[in-house]
Design a protein around this motif. Structure first.
Motif, PDB file in Angstrom:
ATOM      1  N   GLU A  97       0.819  -1.214   0.000  1.00  0.00           N
ATOM      2  CA  GLU A  97       0.000   0.000   0.000  1.00  0.00           C
ATOM      3  C   GLU A  97       0.850   1.259   0.000  1.00  0.00           C
ATOM      4  O   GLU A  97       0.378   2.342  -0.356  1.00  0.00           O
ATOM      5  N   TRP A  98       2.136   1.137   0.368  1.00  0.00           N
ATOM      6  CA  TRP A  98       3.040   2.298   0.376  1.00  0.00           C
ATOM      7  C   TRP A  98       3.866   2.382  -0.900  1.00  0.00           C
ATOM      8  O   TRP A  98       4.758   3.234  -1.007  1.00  0.00           O
ATOM      9  N   GLY A  99       3.623   1.495  -1.846  1.00  0.00           N
ATOM     10  CA  GLY A  99       4.355   1.536  -3.098  1.00  0.00           C
ATOM     11  C   GLY A  99       5.682   0.813  -3.087  1.00  0.00           C
ATOM     12  O   GLY A  99       6.515   1.032  -3.971  1.00  0.00           O
ATOM     13  N   THR A 126      16.778 -15.629  -3.969  1.00  0.00           N
ATOM     14  CA  THR A 126      16.849 -14.380  -3.213  1.00  0.00           C
ATOM     15  C   THR A 126      15.486 -13.704  -3.174  1.00  0.00           C
ATOM     16  O   THR A 126      14.817 -13.582  -4.209  1.00  0.00           O
ATOM     17  N   VAL A 127      15.100 -13.263  -1.978  1.00  0.00           N
ATOM     18  CA  VAL A 127      13.891 -12.468  -1.781  1.00  0.00           C
ATOM     19  C   VAL A 127      14.336 -11.034  -1.518  1.00  0.00           C
ATOM     20  O   VAL A 127      15.205 -10.795  -0.670  1.00  0.00           O
ATOM     21  N   GLY A 128      13.756 -10.072  -2.238  1.00  0.00           N
ATOM     22  CA  GLY A 128      14.215  -8.699  -2.074  1.00  0.00           C
ATOM     23  C   GLY A 128      13.138  -7.677  -2.367  1.00  0.00           C
ATOM     24  O   GLY A 128      11.995  -8.010  -2.701  1.00  0.00           O
ATOM     25  N   VAL A 129      13.526  -6.394  -2.257  1.00  0.00           N
ATOM     26  CA  VAL A 129      12.589  -5.287  -2.414  1.00  0.00           C
ATOM     27  C   VAL A 129      13.308  -4.120  -3.077  1.00  0.00           C
ATOM     28  O   VAL A 129      14.517  -3.933  -2.898  1.00  0.00           O
ATOM     29  N   LEU A 130      12.582  -3.350  -3.865  1.00  0.00           N
ATOM     30  CA  LEU A 130      13.118  -2.136  -4.470  1.00  0.00           C
ATOM     31  C   LEU A 130      12.982  -1.025  -3.437  1.00  0.00           C
ATOM     32  O   LEU A 130      11.923  -0.415  -3.288  1.00  0.00           O
ATOM     33  N   ALA A 131      14.064  -0.793  -2.707  1.00  0.00           N
ATOM     34  CA  ALA A 131      14.023   0.148  -1.584  1.00  0.00           C
ATOM     35  C   ALA A 131      14.231   1.579  -2.063  1.00  0.00           C
ATOM     36  O   ALA A 131      14.868   1.834  -3.086  1.00  0.00           O
ATOM     37  N   GLY A 132      13.689   2.510  -1.279  1.00  0.00           N
ATOM     38  CA  GLY A 132      13.953   3.925  -1.511  1.00  0.00           C
ATOM     39  C   GLY A 132      13.119   4.576  -2.586  1.00  0.00           C
ATOM     40  O   GLY A 132      13.397   5.722  -2.980  1.00  0.00           O
ATOM     41  N   VAL A 133      12.094   3.897  -3.092  1.00  0.00           N
ATOM     42  CA  VAL A 133      11.254   4.486  -4.143  1.00  0.00           C
ATOM     43  C   VAL A 133       9.831   3.958  -4.002  1.00  0.00           C
ATOM     44  O   VAL A 133       9.616   2.785  -3.695  1.00  0.00           O
ATOM     45  N   ASN A 134       8.870   4.852  -4.185  1.00  0.00           N
ATOM     46  CA  ASN A 134       7.457   4.476  -4.249  1.00  0.00           C
ATOM     47  C   ASN A 134       7.131   4.208  -5.713  1.00  0.00           C
ATOM     48  O   ASN A 134       7.105   5.127  -6.529  1.00  0.00           O
TER      49      ASN A 134
END
Length: 638
Positions: A97-99, A126-134
């Motif tokens: 919900e936060w993008g 690997t499990v990951g996330v695109l951090a620092g951007v909505n």
């Protein structure tokens, strides 16, 4: 896909590899190079200061390498958000919900040795996330990350925006909190390791407050698995951390699951995981054939850790207990409870997506000659009872180009039932073993059973007339619709010609606003919403000039994305039309004559999700050395 199996599981590696529809790894090409300069013209006759002849023309440009390099144009509307390391496919795309955009690196090459800026090596799942951007706030005009060229680029995750943050990798123990390691499957004794899986797939995030919640991740193997990690995000930095005091691999009970592939999160915030490959498809009679290698032995070792094969287990695995949508109920408790929803049919589920009415569900079958299914629950928020349908397609007249050819959809009702009733039908097949196998017959439901059911016969056919031995002569019921859903759908006239029907998805906010008029999307009036789905490989039944789907083979293995406009009014959340959205681009390699997918276009789209502004994110499982996570703007070509 690559599997790491421990103990007795190693004995089944060859069998699993044979069953799996594996992606083909291709090589990205280099830029085309200029041809050699042509020979100089002849020297003029001898004489004082005689002029030289004219220079020859430059040679033609050399052929581009496989993958196209920079010799082709990017498909308009596509942005390359990220590339994944060599050998990997992109899985698990999910937006919070936060993008926050989560996505995974599935089965990367174990030969990868390069590290990213944080020192992470990508030679395990690997499990990951695109951090620092909505992701929902990216502007319309974007630039793509480049096609990887150096070893470091080819063997790590490259992103156009933000930073790919590794959340966890296969076999992480989180400081001993998960001693067997992430992705490990334990048998029912809770101590014997049956499999260690390198294939993270679906991600689903359930919020528990601002910048915190649980990440559920599928692990795709035999047996299958799902992990739950408690995550927290630092609101000031945008980086995530794992709460090592709250991590677990879920307990799937007595029979376990198989090949947990993609999934979704229901409108009432429960993960829905999908059991995909590992059955015998239309050839269910092979399940207990002693001459066949099937998934039954691996499942037997899960059920009975003392067993080395299905015949030696305390309970011979019943194939009809697998290949369903599994809802994780009570997902925030210490012990989430998986519930298999037999009501939505048994087949190779890629995933299901529940509409905002909490009743209508669309489901994809990832196999050759698959079916598009719909399920409508009796009660909103309760998937345990309802009606199953199969889609009958009518192709646009006089059209066969994949990029412009659509289909009208008619829904054929198959049957209505509930989990408890279907569970009783399943139990009728529990006692079958290889000792019951007879060559040329079936102990399970057959095509003849499906045809008799569709024709309204009073009884199941005899074995002599092609019926299965378990039900031969019994009074007819609707079990075939839920235990052999493709056979039933085909017998009723539904279209069974899709090839590798992958992820299916809707943006709930856009759908609710379009259908019900609720203002949920800021700055935009949404008048039409769509259910999107990906077809990874448009081959076989889709291009054979027979049946309901008769497309050109131009796109073929490169695949494409379709959408279905949602209806409103009395038919709210129903669909009656399929439209093409974006297709891959096949070209013929000058190196070996084989067809290849251009690196600047889709290559076997696997799953698709829809952002708040209507753009879509597409993960590849394709031929490139480095598969891509794309963003596509459907408005560009409308």
């Amino acid at each position: 896909m690559t599997f790491q199996l421990n103990g007795k599981g190693r004995l089944m590696l060859a069998m699993i590899s044979a069953m799996l529809l594996a992606a083909c790894d291709g090589d990205d090409g280099n830029d085309g190079t200029d041809g050699a300069q042509g020979p100089a013209g002849p020297q003029g006759p001898a004489g004082p200061a005689g002029p030289e002849g004219p220079a020859g023309q430059d040679g033609s440009d050399g052929a581009s390498g496989e993958g196209g390099g920079n010799a082709s144009l990017m498909t308009p509307g596509l942005t390359r958000l990220a590339t994944v390391p060599a050998g990997a496919e992109v899985t698990g795309a999910y937006v919070t919900e936060w993008g926050d955009l989560f996505f995974n690196v599935q089965h990367p090459s174990d030969a990868n040795t390069a590290t990213d800026s944080e020192g992470k090596m990508f030679n395990h799942g690997t499990v990951g996330v695109l951090a620092g951007v909505n992701i929902n706030k990216l502007p319309k005009n974007l630039v793509s990350v480049g096609v990887p060229q150096t070893q470091q680029e080819r063997e790590t995750v490259q992103v156009a925006y933000g930073e790919y943050q590794v959340i966890a990798q296969t076999m992480d123990t989180f400081g001993g909190a998960m001693p067997e390691g992430l992705g490990t499957v334990l048998a029912t004794d809770k101590s014997t390791v049956v499999a260690s899986i390198d294939d993270p797939d679906f991600n689903g995030f359930i919020s528990t407050g601002d910048n915190e919640g649980y990440l559920f991740t599928n692990w795709e193997s035999i047996p299958g698995a799902m992990s739950r990690l408690k995550l927290n995000k630092d609101a000031s930095t945008g980086y995530w951390s794992v709460d090592s005091t709250d991590v677990q691999m879920l307990d799937f009970g007595t029979y376990g699951t198989i090949a947990n592939c993609f999934g979704s999160v229901s409108p009432w915030s429960t993960p829905l995981t999908s059991e995909e490959w590992g059955n015998q498809g239309d050839d269910t009679q092979e399940w207990n054939d002693p001459s066949m290698q099937t998934a039954r032995d691996m499942l037997a070792m899960y059920i009975d850790p003392t067993a080395t094969d299905a015949d030696g287990a305390s309970s011979f695995p019943n194939t009809y207990r697998y290949h369903y949508i599994v809802e994780i109920t009570d997902p925030l408790s210490d012990n989430p409870v998986p519930v298999k929803h037999y009501t939505m049919g048994r087949y190779e589920h890629e995933n299901s997506i529940v509409m905002p009415d909490s009743k209508t569900v669309y489901l994809s079958q990832d196999d050759t000659n698959g079916v598009l299914f719909k399920f409508v629950a009796d009660v909103a928020g309760d998937l345990s009872a309802g009606t199953l349908y199969g889609a009958k397609l009518t192709q646009d007249a006089g059209s066969f180009e994949p990029l412009t050819t659509g289909f009208d959809v008619e829904w054929i009702e198959l049957a209505h039932s509930d989990n408890a009733t279907i569970d009783g039908w399943i139990a009728d097949f529990d006692g079958i073993t290889t000792a019951d196998f007879v060559e040329g017959q079936s102990n399970y439901l057959t095509d003849a059973d499906a045809e008799a059911w569709a024709a309204g016969e009073a009884n199941y056919p005899s074995v002599a007339n092609g019926g299965g031995s378990t039900t031969a002569g019994m009074a007819m019921d609707d079990r075939i619709a839920f235990l052999e859903s493709r056979k039933a759908a085909r017998a009723k006239g539904a279209t069974a010609e899709w090839r590798k029907f992958e992820g299916i998805y809707v943006n709930h906010k856009r759908a609710e606003e379009a259908v019900e008029g609720t203002d949920l999307i800021a700055g935009e009036a949404v008048n039409q919403a769509y259910v999107y789905f990906a077809i990874a490989d448009m081959d076989n039944g889709m291009v054979d000039n027979e049946g309901d789907i008769q497309l050109s083979p131009r796109v073929k293995e490169c695949g494409g994305v379709y959408r279905m406009p949602l209806l409103t009014g009395a038919n709210a959340y129903d669909v009656n039309r399929i439209e093409p959205v974006v297709m891959g681009s096949t070209y013929r390699s000058t190196l070996d004559g084989a067809e290849r997918c251009d690196v600047n276009a889709l290559s076997q789209p696997d799953n698709v999700i829809v952002l708040d502004d209507g753009r879509i994110v597409i993960g590849e499982d394709g031929f490139q050395e480095n598969n891509t996570l794309w963003m596509y703007d459907p408005t560009v070509n409308e």
